[in-house]
Design a protein around this motif. Structure first.
Motif, PDB file in Angstrom:
ATOM      1  N   VAL A 195       0.834  -1.204   0.000  1.00  0.00           N
ATOM      2  CA  VAL A 195       0.000   0.000   0.000  1.00  0.00           C
ATOM      3  C   VAL A 195       0.870   1.255   0.000  1.00  0.00           C
ATOM      4  CG1 VAL A 195      -1.674   1.337   1.331  1.00  0.00           C
ATOM      5  CG2 VAL A 195      -1.978  -1.132   1.071  1.00  0.00           C
ATOM      6  N   ASP A 196       1.951   1.243   0.776  1.00  0.00           N
ATOM      7  CA  ASP A 196       2.860   2.391   0.798  1.00  0.00           C
ATOM      8  C   ASP A 196       3.448   2.649  -0.592  1.00  0.00           C
ATOM      9  OD1 ASP A 196       2.441   2.775   3.498  1.00  0.00           O
ATOM     10  OD2 ASP A 196       4.256   1.699   4.122  1.00  0.00           O
ATOM     11  N   ILE A 197       3.865   1.583  -1.264  1.00  0.00           N
ATOM     12  CA  ILE A 197       4.437   1.725  -2.610  1.00  0.00           C
ATOM     13  C   ILE A 197       3.386   2.246  -3.582  1.00  0.00           C
ATOM     14  CG2 ILE A 197       5.394   0.441  -4.563  1.00  0.00           C
ATOM     15  CD1 ILE A 197       6.702  -1.430  -2.476  1.00  0.00           C
ATOM     16  N   LEU A 198       2.184   1.693  -3.501  1.00  0.00           N
ATOM     17  CA  LEU A 198       1.102   2.137  -4.378  1.00  0.00           C
ATOM     18  C   LEU A 198       0.784   3.610  -4.151  1.00  0.00           C
ATOM     19  CD1 LEU A 198      -1.218   1.683  -6.375  1.00  0.00           C
ATOM     20  CD2 LEU A 198      -2.601   0.850  -4.450  1.00  0.00           C
ATOM     21  N   ALA A 199       0.684   4.019  -2.893  1.00  0.00           N
ATOM     22  CA  ALA A 199       0.372   5.418  -2.584  1.00  0.00           C
ATOM     23  C   ALA A 199       1.446   6.348  -3.140  1.00  0.00           C
ATOM     24  CB  ALA A 199       0.235   5.600  -1.077  1.00  0.00           C
ATOM     25  N   ALA A 200       2.713   5.951  -2.994  1.00  0.00           N
ATOM     26  CA  ALA A 200       3.807   6.776  -3.507  1.00  0.00           C
ATOM     27  C   ALA A 200       3.744   6.887  -5.027  1.00  0.00           C
ATOM     28  CB  ALA A 200       5.149   6.188  -3.066  1.00  0.00           C
ATOM     29  N   ARG A 201       3.421   5.783  -5.693  1.00  0.00           N
ATOM     30  CA  ARG A 201       3.322   5.804  -7.161  1.00  0.00           C
ATOM     31  C   ARG A 201       2.190   6.719  -7.619  1.00  0.00           C
ATOM     32  NH1 ARG A 201       5.433   1.135  -9.909  1.00  0.00           N
ATOM     33  NH2 ARG A 201       4.368   1.945 -11.765  1.00  0.00           N
ATOM     34  N   ILE A 202       1.052   6.642  -6.936  1.00  0.00           N
ATOM     35  CA  ILE A 202      -0.092   7.472  -7.312  1.00  0.00           C
ATOM     36  C   ILE A 202       0.225   8.949  -7.097  1.00  0.00           C
ATOM     37  CG2 ILE A 202      -2.474   8.076  -6.717  1.00  0.00           C
ATOM     38  CD1 ILE A 202      -2.925   5.103  -6.079  1.00  0.00           C
ATOM     39  N   LEU A 203       0.798   9.289  -5.940  1.00  0.00           N
ATOM     40  CA  LEU A 203       1.145  10.685  -5.657  1.00  0.00           C
ATOM     41  C   LEU A 203       2.135  11.220  -6.685  1.00  0.00           C
ATOM     42  CD1 LEU A 203       1.473  10.614  -1.759  1.00  0.00           C
ATOM     43  CD2 LEU A 203      -0.265  11.823  -3.099  1.00  0.00           C
ATOM     44  N   HIS A 204       3.136  10.420  -7.014  1.00  0.00           N
ATOM     45  CA  HIS A 204       4.135  10.847  -7.998  1.00  0.00           C
ATOM     46  C   HIS A 204       3.487  11.084  -9.357  1.00  0.00           C
ATOM     47  CE1 HIS A 204       7.996  11.133 -10.041  1.00  0.00           C
ATOM     48  NE2 HIS A 204       7.544  10.257 -10.930  1.00  0.00           N
ATOM     49  N   TYR A 205       2.594  10.188  -9.743  1.00  0.00           N
ATOM     50  CA  TYR A 205       1.938  10.284 -11.054  1.00  0.00           C
ATOM     51  C   TYR A 205       1.176  11.599 -11.192  1.00  0.00           C
ATOM     52  CZ  TYR A 205      -1.125   8.949 -14.960  1.00  0.00           C
ATOM     53  OH  TYR A 205      -1.801   8.899 -16.153  1.00  0.00           O
ATOM     54  N   PHE A 206       0.383  11.920 -10.181  1.00  0.00           N
ATOM     55  CA  PHE A 206      -0.451  13.114 -10.302  1.00  0.00           C
ATOM     56  C   PHE A 206       0.323  14.399 -10.009  1.00  0.00           C
ATOM     57  CE2 PHE A 206      -3.688   9.797  -9.919  1.00  0.00           C
ATOM     58  CZ  PHE A 206      -4.485  10.136 -11.002  1.00  0.00           C
ATOM     59  N   LYS A 207       1.373  14.325  -9.202  1.00  0.00           N
ATOM     60  CA  LYS A 207       2.220  15.503  -8.994  1.00  0.00           C
ATOM     61  C   LYS A 207       2.975  15.869 -10.267  1.00  0.00           C
ATOM     62  CE  LYS A 207       3.066  15.353  -3.997  1.00  0.00           C
ATOM     63  NZ  LYS A 207       4.084  15.135  -2.928  1.00  0.00           N
ATOM     64  N   GLN A 208       3.304  14.845 -11.058  1.00  0.00           N
ATOM     65  CA  GLN A 208       4.002  15.092 -12.315  1.00  0.00           C
ATOM     66  C   GLN A 208       3.060  15.591 -13.406  1.00  0.00           C
ATOM     67  OE1 GLN A 208       7.435  14.784 -12.868  1.00  0.00           O
ATOM     68  NE2 GLN A 208       7.423  14.622 -10.640  1.00  0.00           N
ATOM     69  N   GLY A 209       1.772  15.629 -13.077  1.00  0.00           N
ATOM     70  CA  GLY A 209       0.800  16.132 -14.041  1.00  0.00           C
ATOM     71  C   GLY A 209       0.498  15.182 -15.168  1.00  0.00           C
ATOM     72  N   GLU A 210       0.765  13.883 -14.928  1.00  0.00           N
ATOM     73  CA  GLU A 210       0.493  12.919 -15.985  1.00  0.00           C
ATOM     74  C   GLU A 210      -0.988  12.589 -16.064  1.00  0.00           C
ATOM     75  OE1 GLU A 210       4.069  10.474 -14.371  1.00  0.00           O
ATOM     76  OE2 GLU A 210       3.640   9.721 -16.378  1.00  0.00           O
ATOM     77  N   GLY A 211      -1.697  12.787 -14.933  1.00  0.00           N
ATOM     78  CA  GLY A 211      -3.110  12.460 -14.919  1.00  0.00           C
ATOM     79  C   GLY A 211      -3.972  13.688 -15.053  1.00  0.00           C
TER      80      GLY A 211
END
Length: 211
Positions: A195-211
Motif C-alpha cells: 500500500v505504501d508503494i502504491l500510494a507513492a506511485r499514485i502521488l508521484h503520477y499526479f504531482k508530475q501532471g500525468e493524470g
C-alpha cells in the motif's frame, strides 16, 4: 474430462467493463488462477474467440497470453489516457517440499536470502513456487507498447517466507485448523508495504501532471 471452464478471450468481464471512464486510477491483476494445479487436464480451461473454441486448443499459459493481449488492447482503447493504469504483479507463495496438496509446507519463520530466491522461484529450476515469475513474464510481454504501468510487488515479497499466516495465529493447532495457507499474508506486514508503494506511485503520477 470431467468438465471444462470457458474463457472468452475477446469479451471483457461485466464487473469492470462499465466503470472504465469513472475512476482516476485503475489497478489490474491476474489473481492466482493461472497454474496447472488449478485447472488440471480433467477440468481444463477452454479458450473461445468469437463465440467458438480456439483451434488448436491453447494450453493455460498460451491462453493467458491471448487473454492479456486482448485485455490490454481493450484498456488502451476504452480507458481515458488521463487515467492512471497499473498492473500488479503476482504475489509469491513459499511452499517447501511440494504443492499445497502434495505434502508441501509453509512454516518458515525466517526471511529468505537473496542468493536463495532463484532456487525457490525461477521457472528454470521447476520448483513449486515458479507460477509467480511465469505469469509475470506473460504480463510484462502483454504490456509492451501500452501506457499501463507495471506495479512490481513480487520481488520484495519473495524474501518474506516468514510472513504467511498459519503459524502466527497464536494457536498450537493453527495449521490443523487453517491449513498450509501460503497465499495470504499476516497483517500488519507485507500488504502494508504494498500500500505504501502504491500510494507513492499514485502521488508521484499526479504531482508530475500525468493524470
Amino acid at each position: 474430462i470431467k468438465g471444462t471452464y470457458r474463457v472468452d478471450v475477446d469479451i471483457p468481464a461485466d464487473d469492470w467493463i462499465n466503470i472504465t471512464k469513472f475512476y482516476d486510477v485503475l489497478i489490474f491483476n491476474t489473481g492466482h488462477w493461472w497454474g496447472p494445479d488449478k485447472f488440471p487436464k480433467e477440468t481444463p480451461l477452454v479458450f473461445y474467440r468469437g463465440g467458438k473454441p480456439i483451434e488448436p486448443p491453447l494450453g493455460i499459459f498460451d491462453g493467458l497470453k491471448v487473454v492479456l493481449k486482448s485485455m490490454s488492447s481493450y484498456i488502451e482503447r476504452e480507458v481515458p489516457s488521463t487515467t492512471m493504469k497499473l498492473w500488479r504483479t503476482q504475489s509469491p507463495r513459499h511452499f517447501d517440499g511440494g504443492e499445497w496438496d502434495h505434502n508441501g509446507s509453509c512454516l518458515s519463520k525466517r526471511l529468505l536470502e537473496e542468493h536463495e530466491l532463484d532456487s525457490w522461484f525461477d521457472p528454470r529450476f521447476g520448483g513449486v513456487n515458479k507460477e509467480a515469475r511465469l505469469v509475470n513474464s506473460v504480463i510484462e510481454e502483454a504490456l509492451v507498447g501500452t501506457d499501463i504501468q507495471l506495479l512490481n510487488l513480487t520481488y520484495m515479497s519473495e524474501f518474506r517466507a516468514d510472513a504467511h499466516p498459519a503459524i502466527w495465529l497464536g494457536k498450537k493447532d493453527a495449521v490443523a485448523v487453517w491449513g498450509q495457507d501460503c497465499m495470504h499474508w499476516c497483517l500488519p506486514g507485507v500488504p502494508d508495504t504494498w500500500v505504501d508503494i502504491l500510494a507513492a506511485r499514485i502521488l508521484h503520477y499526479f504531482k508530475q501532471g500525468e493524470g
